[in-house]
Design an enzyme around this catalytic site. Structure first.
Site, short mmCIF file in Angstrom:
data_model
loop_
_atom_site.label_atom_id
_atom_site.label_comp_id
_atom_site.label_asym_id
_atom_site.label_seq_id
_atom_site.Cartn_x
_atom_site.Cartn_y
_atom_site.Cartn_z
CG HIS A 922 -56.42 38.76 -37.08
ND1 HIS A 922 -56.12 39.26 -38.34
CD2 HIS A 922 -57.15 37.63 -37.27
CE1 HIS A 922 -56.66 38.47 -39.25
NE2 HIS A 922 -57.29 37.48 -38.63
CB CYS A 949 -60.36 36.62 -38.50
SG CYS A 949 -59.99 34.99 -37.81
#
Length: 974
Positions: A922, A949
């Site tokens: 992301h 992430c």
């Protein structure tokens, strides 16, 4: 005979004449007149002249015919010395027996109710007359020449009518002792010892002792111990010879043998005492001075015996033998006797035997040994029987033995066994009757049945043969020379002690037939002996064999076995005897192999060297090398195969592998190879190489290859060196370098000046491509502006066009970034590279590689980086990142934005790669209002800091969300 009592006159019973040697006596009587006027000498009182001559002759003849034995004394030859010896003996005897004797020597008076003796004509037993008178030398003319008289008063110390008077006289020159104990006058009767013993055994014993001493003194012999009443004997030896003859030797000595002139040896059955046989040995006595030295008794020096008896007819049923040695007065061996019963000895009824030899020769089982037993004496039929213990004791064969083998060694060990010397046997039996892997047992049988049954004595020898371990291995089946099949291996089985002929059989399992057979040559195999120590013959279990392929027709594709056979038979394949096989694992003649040692393209064609083997060449002997281009033949060359011992060593079991080499030039224009080249190796039954063939084909050989060994890019120039080899380069003298942009459009081209450089490494690696040894090139160029900051691919080209077009052959480089494409400074709002994102449709193996420590995400095609993105991955806690490492895949979950209230941050353009929405690609983080956090954005591409992430720039995250397909591989490492 009882004492005779007379009223008219006084009589003296004068007693027994005792034989000095044989102990048989008869009696005579003498008559003495008690008239006191008759008191002159004995010669005067016994008036021989008054006897009629006929009466004297009659008396003497009767005496001569009596059983009194004749000794060796020819004349009495009595002397004062002998007289003194006798006197000493009588006195000593009297002291030992508490008896008092008075001697009358012709002058001494013996008053017992009158003058004694006063002789008259005497009456011999049964009224036969004899004369008796005193004689100093014992050589006068009386029938009985008296040399001494000794008187003993029974129980008295003074003269009395109760007396025993012993007269020592010579009769027919033989010493005799007479005894008189008459008390009532009248005719004097002379009786034998037996008669005296009936009424007075003590007197008879005295007579025996006196007779023995008198005889020895008369014969000038040493006087033995007359008083020794022992019965002595010893059985020195007994044996039975091969004919059943019992041999006995020993001795027997006793004073009780006096007067017993006959001697017998008698044998009895020791169990029931039934007499078996007797033998008169009177004239066969053996001198035994050793016995005389040990026992001072009568006849000890001649007490030995050595007697033989034939037991052949009784030995089988006689358990033991009782030996009796007998002295007797009976010529038939009975009568008055003194016996010695020796300790019985057992006849050996043991069952003895040994199987000395078990061997096989000329397909015959040879058995030799011996069997000895006394119980066989009455069993004249001799058989050898062989039974199979493994097969329920089934009888296999029997053979009658008609001729025994001499065995003196057995007779020596078992001297007491009947016919031990002839106990041997040696038989030959057909070996094919037997399975030597079964336990076999030999029975030696003596029987009374001609058929070998009936009443029998058997000896069961220890079994032989048995369930032998049968181990083997074929080490090598060698068809390499094309002329022979050479076999080597080992076959270990102790059955070889019987099955000694070794055959090797080549057997076609497919056709179910024997192809060939030969005799094996044995060899030592210590390795087998070590592996199988329980197989005694394992050390000699190796073998070699050779089959001539001229006669042994082998067929490709057939399955064959090697059969190692031990057999008793000498000929054929051994199946006419007893045999044991070991079958190898089958092998199929379908092996093919090859190797191309050299494949070198020349201007004249392809030079090919190597080797080719194929079991099909048994039937397809013509060898060809054929060159294919993209599967189509462009040229062929028949080859003559040459020696390759190295190949034969590796492929000994493939037909003719020793002659498998080739070295040929297949002529053609190299330009004909413009695709994948293959070399086809063919064996064919057709001399032209077309029909009935077996092929082997090589791997593909490329016709165009190259490498950009070095591409150095700096701000203004690019330096390149490498090589390019192509069969299409023939007649293409021009070389160019061409740069293509990301979309394949040409950006620039340059003619290469330094070309044709020597590259031996390339020549070695790809000799099958034309001119590979001079395929090198080198150049350095200025970078045009339209090439800067682009990912380009370079082309090296051979062409026949001076401008670089025309007929050409190209080789492409991997993509190259011309100077750095990464954006600097890093801007989270822009793509990471100046270059466009890759077109995934042009990539054949796209995947994503994340390197946490480098803060980079690499978009990959195979092993090539096609795009690089700045990233921030999970922070490290004790050396471990919060971002998981390993291999993952893009998942279905993705979205435009999210916000995590627990963390107080969110992000845009997310794509899940693990746990379906937990671990994401992301953008850099946003706050609760959707604004990007400046500090977190500043760490992009510099530090780790996420919760797990992968943070990206805004356009990079959007590109992954919208372009990367689900299932794309993601590899994350440190």
């Amino acid at each position: 005979m009882k004492k005779k009592l007379y009223k008219a006159k006084k009589n003296w019973v004068i007693g027994i004449i005792i034989s000095a040697v044989f102990g048989v006596s008869t009696g005579i009587t003498v008559k003495a007149d008690s008239n006191p006027d008759i008191n002159n000498t004995i010669s005067q009182s016994i008036n021989l002249n008054q006897l009629q001559e006929s009466n004297r002759q009659e008396i003497n003849q009767q005496i001569k015919q009596s059983v009194i034995p004749q000794n060796n004394v020819q004349q009495s030859n009595w002397s004062p010395t002998k007289d003194q010896q006798l006197n000493n003996y009588i006195n000593q005897y009297g002291q030992q027996h508490e008896m008092t004797f008075q001697k009358y020597d012709g002058s001494t008076s013996m008053p017992i109710d009158g003058d004694y003796p006063m002789f008259d004509i005497t009456k011999v037993q049964d009224n036969q007359n004899a004369t008796i008178g005193y004689s100093k030398t014992g050589n006068d003319d009386y029938d009985y020449n008296v040399i001494a008289i000794y008187n003993h008063y029974q129980g008295k110390t003074v003269p009395s009518e109760f007396h025993d008077t012993y007269w020592f006289a010579f009769h027919n020159n033989q010493p005799v002792v007479l005894e008189d104990s008459t008390t009532n006058g009248g005719t004097v009767w002379l009786n034998n010892e037996q008669a005296v013993r009936e009424w007075d055994s003590k007197t008879a014993d005295n007579m025996n002792n006196f007779q023995a001493a008198f005889t020895q003194i008369a014969n000038s012999e040493t006087i033995y111990d007359i008083q020794d009443q022992g019965n002595y004997a010893w059985l020195d030896n007994y044996s039975i010879n091969n004919n059943g003859q019992l041999n006995i030797s020993g001795w027997h000595a006793t004073n009780k043998a006096i007067n017993k002139k006959y001697r017998y040896t008698i044998i009895l059955n020791g169990e029931n005492h039934q007499e078996i046989a007797r033998k008169n040995i009177t004239d066969e006595q053996v001198e035994r001075n050793d016995v005389a030295g040990a026992h001072d008794v009568y006849n000890a020096a001649q007490s030995g015996f050595n007697v033989h008896f034939d037991l052949a007819n009784v030995i089988a049923t006689t358990p033991s033998i009782q030996v009796i040695d007998r002295y007797t007065d009976d010529p038939a061996g009975n009568g008055n006797a003194i016996d010695y019963w020796f300790t019985p000895f057992n006849l050996d009824h043991g069952n003895y035997g040994n199987l000395d030899n078990i061997s096989v020769k000329n397909n015959q089982l040879q058995l030799s040994g011996w069997h000895a037993n006394n119980a066989t004496a009455n069993k004249k039929y001799h058989y050898i029987i062989v039974i199979d213990k493994t097969n329920n004791n089934r009888e296999l064969t029997r053979q009658r033995i008609t001729e025994s083998i001499s065995r003196p060694d057995v007779a020596k060990v078992y001297p007491g066994i009947y016919q031990a010397e002839k106990s041997g046997f040696d038989v030959k039996l057909t070996a094919s009757l037997f399975n030597f892997n079964h336990q076999l047992q030999v029975v030696d049988r003596y029987t009374d049945d001609p058929a070998g049954n009936g009443n029998a004595i058997d000896y069961w020898f220890a079994p032989f043969g048995g369930e032998f371990a049968n181990q083997g291995w074929v080490d090598d089946v060698n068809l390499a020379d094309g002329n022979n099949v050479q076999i080597s291996g080992w076959h270990a089985n102790d059955v070889t002690q019987y099955e000694q002929n070794h055959f090797i059989i080549l057997y076609d399992q497919t056709a179910n037939r024997q192809v060939a057979v030969t005799k094996a040559t044995s060899s030592t195999r210590l390795d087998v002996a070590k592996a199988y120590p329980n197989i005694k013959t394992a050390g000699n279990s190796g073998y070699r064999a050779k089959f001539d392929l001229t006669n042994a027709k082998l067929l490709p594709g057939h399955s064959y076995s090697i059969v190692s056979r031990y057999s008793t038979a000498l000929e054929g394949n051994g199946d006419q005897g007893a045999y044991t096989d070991y079958w190898s694992n089958p092998f199929i003649l379908n092996t093919k192999a090859n190797y191309l040692d050299q494949v070198q393209m020349t201007k004249d064609g392809l030079k090919v060297a190597g080797w080719m083997v194929d079991d099909n060449s048994l039937m397809q002997p013509n060898a060809y090398v054929i060159v294919l281009n993209n599967g189509k033949e462009i040229a062929r060359q028949q080859v003559k195969l040459t020696a390759r011992p190295d190949v034969a060593k590796v492929y000994p079991g493939v037909f003719n592998s020793l002659n498998s080499g080739f070295n040929a030039l297949v002529r053609f224009d190299p330009q004909l190879v413009n695709g994948n080249m293959q070399v086809l190796l063919r064996f064919s039954a057709d001399p032209l190489g077309n029909n009935n063939y077996s092929d082997q084909i090589s791997n593909n050989y490329s016709s165009n290859a190259g490498s950009f060994d070095q591409i150095d890019v700096n701000k203004a120039t690019v330096s390149i060196n490498g090589w390019h080899s192509s069969n299409q380069s023939v007649n293409k003298p021009y070389q160019y370098l061409i740069a293509l942009g990301e979309n394949g459009q040409e950006l620039a081209r340059w003619k290469i000046a330094e070309e044709g450089l020597v590259r031996p490494d390339v020549a070695k690696a790809i000799p099958y491509i034309f001119n590979s040894g001079e395929s090198g090139y080198r150049l350095s160029i200025d970078i045009p502006n339209n090439v800067q900051h682009h990912t380009v691919r370079f082309i090296h080209r051979y062409t026949d066009d001076p401008a670089g077009n025309g007929d050409y052959s190209d080789i492409y480089s991997n993509p190259v970034m011309v100077n750095n494409l990464m954006r600097t400074p890093i801007d989270y709002r822009l793509p990471s590279e100046y270059a466009p994102y890759p077109d995934l449709k042009t990539l054949n193996n796209f995947w994503i590689h994340v390197k946490i420590g480098n803060n980079r995400v690499y978009l990959m095609n195979n092993n090539d980086v096609v795009y690089t993105m700045y990233c921030t991955a999970g922070y490290y806690d004790h050396g471990v990142s919060t971002t998981p490492t390993g291999t993952f895949h893009i998942q279905n979950e993705s979205g435009n934005s999210f916000f995590n209230r627990s963390l107080g941050e969110g992000a845009n353009h997310w794509t899940s790669f693990l746990d379906h929405g937990v671990y994401l690609f992301h953008t850099v983080p946003t706050d609760a209002y959707g604004n990007y956090k400046p500090y977190e954005a500043s760490q992009l591409g510099i530090n780790q800091g996420s919760h797990g992430c992968i943070r990206l720039s805004i356009p990079d995250a959007a590109w992954i969300q919208y372009n990367v397909p689900t299932g794309t591989k993601v590899v994350i490492d440190n």
